[in-house]
Design a protein around this motif. Structure first.
Motif, PDB file in Angstrom:
ATOM      1  N   GLY A 177       0.782  -1.233   0.000  1.00  0.00           N
ATOM      2  CA  GLY A 177       0.000   0.000   0.000  1.00  0.00           C
ATOM      3  C   GLY A 177       0.807   1.272   0.000  1.00  0.00           C
ATOM      4  N   ARG A 178       2.115   1.170   0.134  1.00  0.00           N
ATOM      5  CA  ARG A 178       2.948   2.369   0.086  1.00  0.00           C
ATOM      6  C   ARG A 178       3.023   2.913  -1.336  1.00  0.00           C
ATOM      7  NH1 ARG A 178       8.260   0.027   2.860  1.00  0.00           N
ATOM      8  NH2 ARG A 178       7.365  -1.875   1.900  1.00  0.00           N
ATOM      9  N   PRO A 179       3.322   4.200  -1.500  1.00  0.00           N
ATOM     10  CA  PRO A 179       3.335   4.793  -2.844  1.00  0.00           C
ATOM     11  C   PRO A 179       4.438   4.227  -3.736  1.00  0.00           C
ATOM     12  CG  PRO A 179       3.203   6.491  -1.139  1.00  0.00           C
ATOM     13  CD  PRO A 179       3.515   5.204  -0.443  1.00  0.00           C
ATOM     14  N   LEU A 180       4.151   4.222  -5.021  1.00  0.00           N
ATOM     15  CA  LEU A 180       5.128   3.894  -6.050  1.00  0.00           C
ATOM     16  C   LEU A 180       5.224   5.124  -6.964  1.00  0.00           C
ATOM     17  CD1 LEU A 180       6.966   1.735  -7.345  1.00  0.00           C
ATOM     18  CD2 LEU A 180       4.998   1.025  -8.723  1.00  0.00           C
ATOM     19  N   PRO A 181       6.039   6.112  -6.568  1.00  0.00           N
ATOM     20  CA  PRO A 181       6.037   7.409  -7.264  1.00  0.00           C
ATOM     21  C   PRO A 181       6.888   7.412  -8.527  1.00  0.00           C
ATOM     22  CG  PRO A 181       7.572   7.478  -5.440  1.00  0.00           C
ATOM     23  CD  PRO A 181       6.967   6.092  -5.435  1.00  0.00           C
ATOM     24  N   VAL A 182       6.476   6.637  -9.512  1.00  0.00           N
ATOM     25  CA  VAL A 182       7.206   6.567 -10.770  1.00  0.00           C
ATOM     26  C   VAL A 182       6.209   6.656 -11.931  1.00  0.00           C
ATOM     27  CG1 VAL A 182       9.057   5.162  -9.773  1.00  0.00           C
ATOM     28  CG2 VAL A 182       7.114   4.034 -10.863  1.00  0.00           C
ATOM     29  N   THR A 183       6.763   6.879 -13.120  1.00  0.00           N
ATOM     30  CA  THR A 183       5.965   6.897 -14.338  1.00  0.00           C
ATOM     31  C   THR A 183       6.343   5.703 -15.200  1.00  0.00           C
ATOM     32  OG1 THR A 183       5.807   9.312 -14.353  1.00  0.00           O
ATOM     33  CG2 THR A 183       5.412   8.185 -16.434  1.00  0.00           C
ATOM     34  N   LEU A 184       5.353   4.899 -15.570  1.00  0.00           N
ATOM     35  CA  LEU A 184       5.565   3.753 -16.442  1.00  0.00           C
ATOM     36  C   LEU A 184       4.730   3.937 -17.700  1.00  0.00           C
ATOM     37  CD1 LEU A 184       5.348   0.714 -13.958  1.00  0.00           C
ATOM     38  CD2 LEU A 184       7.342   2.091 -14.571  1.00  0.00           C
ATOM     39  N   ALA A 200      -2.060  -6.716 -21.942  1.00  0.00           N
ATOM     40  CA  ALA A 200      -2.340  -7.604 -20.802  1.00  0.00           C
ATOM     41  C   ALA A 200      -1.563  -7.168 -19.563  1.00  0.00           C
ATOM     42  CB  ALA A 200      -2.001  -9.044 -21.164  1.00  0.00           C
ATOM     43  N   LEU A 201      -0.294  -6.803 -19.737  1.00  0.00           N
ATOM     44  CA  LEU A 201       0.498  -6.373 -18.590  1.00  0.00           C
ATOM     45  C   LEU A 201       0.006  -5.020 -18.077  1.00  0.00           C
ATOM     46  CD1 LEU A 201       2.763  -6.848 -16.613  1.00  0.00           C
ATOM     47  CD2 LEU A 201       4.379  -5.939 -18.311  1.00  0.00           C
ATOM     48  N   TYR A 202      -0.347  -4.136 -19.007  1.00  0.00           N
ATOM     49  CA  TYR A 202      -0.891  -2.833 -18.588  1.00  0.00           C
ATOM     50  C   TYR A 202      -2.172  -3.036 -17.769  1.00  0.00           C
ATOM     51  CZ  TYR A 202      -3.484   1.521 -18.758  1.00  0.00           C
ATOM     52  OH  TYR A 202      -4.213   2.627 -18.397  1.00  0.00           O
ATOM     53  N   GLN A 203      -3.077  -3.852 -18.260  1.00  0.00           N
ATOM     54  CA  GLN A 203      -4.343  -4.072 -17.559  1.00  0.00           C
ATOM     55  C   GLN A 203      -4.128  -4.733 -16.202  1.00  0.00           C
ATOM     56  OE1 GLN A 203      -6.435  -6.267 -20.573  1.00  0.00           O
ATOM     57  NE2 GLN A 203      -6.880  -4.436 -21.795  1.00  0.00           N
ATOM     58  N   ARG A 204      -3.167  -5.628 -16.140  1.00  0.00           N
ATOM     59  CA  ARG A 204      -2.849  -6.293 -14.875  1.00  0.00           C
ATOM     60  C   ARG A 204      -2.393  -5.271 -13.837  1.00  0.00           C
ATOM     61  NH1 ARG A 204      -1.031 -11.373 -13.035  1.00  0.00           N
ATOM     62  NH2 ARG A 204       0.502 -11.250 -11.359  1.00  0.00           N
ATOM     63  N   MET A 205      -1.515  -4.362 -14.260  1.00  0.00           N
ATOM     64  CA  MET A 205      -0.992  -3.365 -13.328  1.00  0.00           C
ATOM     65  C   MET A 205      -2.034  -2.301 -13.007  1.00  0.00           C
ATOM     66  SD  MET A 205       3.002  -2.939 -14.454  1.00  0.00           S
ATOM     67  CE  MET A 205       3.343  -2.096 -12.897  1.00  0.00           C
ATOM     68  N   ALA A 206      -2.832  -1.928 -14.001  1.00  0.00           N
ATOM     69  CA  ALA A 206      -3.868  -0.916 -13.765  1.00  0.00           C
ATOM     70  C   ALA A 206      -4.879  -1.412 -12.739  1.00  0.00           C
ATOM     71  CB  ALA A 206      -4.563  -0.561 -15.079  1.00  0.00           C
ATOM     72  N   ALA A 207      -5.177  -2.705 -12.764  1.00  0.00           N
ATOM     73  CA  ALA A 207      -6.162  -3.263 -11.837  1.00  0.00           C
ATOM     74  C   ALA A 207      -5.664  -3.271 -10.395  1.00  0.00           C
ATOM     75  CB  ALA A 207      -6.523  -4.685 -12.263  1.00  0.00           C
ATOM     76  N   ARG A 208      -4.362  -3.164 -10.204  1.00  0.00           N
ATOM     77  CA  ARG A 208      -3.792  -3.169  -8.854  1.00  0.00           C
ATOM     78  C   ARG A 208      -4.124  -1.897  -8.084  1.00  0.00           C
ATOM     79  NH1 ARG A 208      -2.075  -8.330  -7.635  1.00  0.00           N
ATOM     80  NH2 ARG A 208      -0.408  -9.052  -9.025  1.00  0.00           N
ATOM     81  N   GLY A 209      -4.267  -0.794  -8.784  1.00  0.00           N
ATOM     82  CA  GLY A 209      -4.513   0.475  -8.107  1.00  0.00           C
ATOM     83  C   GLY A 209      -3.307   0.965  -7.327  1.00  0.00           C
TER      84      GLY A 209
END
Length: 241
Positions: A177-184, A200-209
């Motif tokens: 839950g800690r921030p991930l302050p980067v741009t991908l 597929a990888l984008y959607q997987r990561m986007a769903a994580r929030g």
């Protein structure tokens, strides 16, 4: 009085031997116009596949450099060579050693020789080197990003989909839950190519929030290799405003 010299850019050839991979890596370092006349620290863009031509007239480093010159972007570009080892270095299990080379050998080497901004580093890869760019993000310790931004262009994620998904989950769990302050930025062609795996990888990561993550998906009407320059210029516009 003598005329003031006009600021010019230049390219420096370097080389580094890795203790992790046991291989030498030729480097091409682009210094933008004005670097030699000032004292400012500069963002650094690390380009994998630096000496690969991918069937084009010039190397990947030269193509990306031309974009920076055209836009007047004040950033250092480091093209990493020896791409004859790309399958060994960019995919597992060699990717672990190559990531150590990047984080523990190459970056300190560049930081020691040039005026760099450690808080502003980008890593970019195309196709198989896009795999390594993703792996490098997943392997970084929570709260200690080595790269503030990462550009994965036409990543051949099908080559190591299960391993990357496992590492992504471990990264997510470690953040807790800690921030991930980067741009991908995940870039692909609009049809064919590696689009379905990139999506597929984008959607997987986007769903994580992920908290604090700027996650972007860009698509281009181009070939697998042709997407590289288009995606890079788009990312430069977004990140180095």
């Amino acid at each position: 009085p003598a005329p003031t010299p006009t600021p010019t850019d230049r390219v420096v050839s370097e080389s580094i031997q890795s203790g992790f991979t046991g291989a030498p890596y030729p480097l091409s370092v682009y210094l933008p116009a004005g670097y030699d006349q000032g004292s400012d620290a500069y963002p650094v863009i690390y380009a994998l596949d630096g000496d690969a031509t991918n069937g084009l007239p010039q190397t990947r480093f030269a193509n990306l450099k031309d974009i920076l010159v055209k836009r007047g972007t004040k950033a250092i570009l480091v093209g990493i060579g020896n791409t004859g080892r790309r399958q060994e270095d960019y995919n597992f299990p060699g990717a672990f050693k190559y990531h150590d080379f990047l984080a523990k050998e190459l970056i300190p080497f560049i930081d020691s020789k040039y005026r760099t901004n450690p808080k502003n580093r980008m890593l970019t890869g195309l196709s198989t080197s896009g795999n390594l760019a993703a792996t490098a993000r997943f392997l970084q310790a929570p709260g200690k990003p080595v790269f503030s931004s990462s550009l994965w262009i036409e990543g051949a994620f099908w080559q190591q989909e299960a391993q990357n998904n496992d590492l992504e989950k471990k990264m997510f769990d470690a953040l807790a839950g800690r921030p991930l302050p980067v741009t991908l930025i995940l870039a692909s062609c609009i049809s064919g190519c590696n689009q379905q795996y990139v999506r597929a990888l984008y959607q997987r990561m986007a769903a994580r929030g992920y908290v604090g993550l700027q996650l972007l998906s860009t698509e281009f009407n181009a070939t697998h290799v042709g997407a590289d320059v288009l995606a890079f210029e788009d990312a430069v516009v977004r990140i180095y405003k």
